[in-house]
Enzyme design. Structure first.
Site, PDB file in Angstrom:
ATOM      1  N   ASP A   1      17.395   1.449  -1.261  1.00  0.00           N
ATOM      2  CA  ASP A   1      16.768   1.399   0.063  1.00  0.00           C
ATOM      3  C   ASP A   1      17.775   1.907   1.098  1.00  0.00           C
ATOM      4  OD1 ASP A   1      16.031   0.341   2.726  1.00  0.00           O
ATOM      5  OD2 ASP A   1      14.376  -0.565   1.621  1.00  0.00           O
TER       6      ASP A   1
ATOM      7  N   THR B 162       0.819  -1.218   0.000  1.00  0.00           N
ATOM      8  CA  THR B 162       0.000   0.000   0.000  1.00  0.00           C
ATOM      9  C   THR B 162       0.855   1.271   0.000  1.00  0.00           C
ATOM     10  OG1 THR B 162      -0.013   0.142   2.411  1.00  0.00           O
ATOM     11  CG2 THR B 162      -1.767  -1.179   1.378  1.00  0.00           C
TER      12      THR B 162
END
Ligand code: PRP
Ligand code: URA
Length: 252
Positions: A244, A152
């Site tokens: 990341d 999400t």
């Protein structure tokens, strides 16, 4: 546009890499003082964005982005960048008069006069803490734990030990990556509910999408970063970015 000109613009980072030679360049990005990827379309909502123009910041950020930079060097660069960006982000910290005696005479000087709280967003925000604390050794540190749900892209809170009443006047939120802006917005929501109204965000890279989202939710919060990048990819990563941040910092 001629291929040689396009190649030069790419090399100078004046256009995003995703513009191909066949793409019509109807709305070319215009280089502004903050970031080279700001276009007529995406500049809305960037009023409170401060991108460092310091040459050392640019130099260190380039090393940081490099996929060949090892974890130890990565952490060291994050620490140095945090210190440099903190210097810029604290230019408006309030001071009051203070007199000291030198070996020669009295000197009328100043002392920083606001109670500052640092709020690293775990995990990756922890990497910025050391550099910032070198400049601000006498501050409080309040950790907020959030991770971004991979599907999400919404932030999920897992740690918050703030006391019931605010104990600082200014908060500096630390997180290297402002991607969708969800994590920063959620953290600032928490800090405002806590009672702190003067809040700054300090990070390394921002995507235009994240800057706009944060500005919409909290237009009063200045955003200090080393660079404004081109865009988010389909899985919410900053392009060209650095990958990341948490994984590169902690070797995971
Ligand atoms: C990264 C980063 C921010 C967040 C940014 O953390 O450190 O907290 O993503 O994304 P957003 O702007 O879309 O919210 P991540 O969730 O990967 O957790 P980590 O720090 O534990 O690696
Ligand atoms: N979080 C990261 O660590 N990197 C990105 O590019 C986006 C979110």
């Amino acid at each position: 546009m001629k291929k040689s000109i396009l190649l030069w613009l790419r090399w100078k980072h004046l256009i995003p890499e995703n513009i191909s030679f066949d793409t019509p360049t109807a709305a070319p990005p215009i280089p502004l003082s903050y970031g080279a990827f700001v276009t007529q379309e995406n500049r809305a909502g960037m009023d409170n964005l401060f991108v460092s123009s310091h040459p050392l910041v640019k130099h260190k950020l380039t090393l940081l982005r490099d996929v060949g930079t090892d974890h130890r060097t990565f952490r060291e660069l994050v620490r140095e960048l945090a210190l440099l960006l903190c210097y810029e982000a604290t230019q408006d910290i309030k001071i009051s008069p203070k007199t000291v005696t030198t070996p020669m005479a009295e000197a009328h000087g100043s002392k920083a006069d606001e109670k500052i709280g640092l709020v690293p967003i775990m995990r990756a925000g922890m990497g910025l803490l050391e550099g910032v604390m070198e400049l601000l050794p006498d501050v409080q540190v309040w950790h907020i734990g959030l991770y971004r749900d991979e599907k999400t892209l919404r932030p999920v809170q897992y740690y918050n030990k703030l006391p019931t009443e605010a104990t600082v006047q200014v908060c500096i939120v630390l997180d290297p990556m402002l991607a969708t802006g969800g994590s920063a917005t959620a953290t600032i929501d928490i800090l405002k509910q806590w009672g702190v109204m003067r809040i700054k965000y300090l990070g390394l890279l921002a995507a235009p999408e994240g800057v706009a989202a944060l500005h919409k939710a909290h237009p009063d919060v200045p955003v200090h970063v080393a660079e404004l990048d081109s865009h988010l990819n389909e899985i919410g990563y900053i392009i060209p970015g650095l990958g990341d941040a948490g994984d590169r910092m902690f070797g995971t």
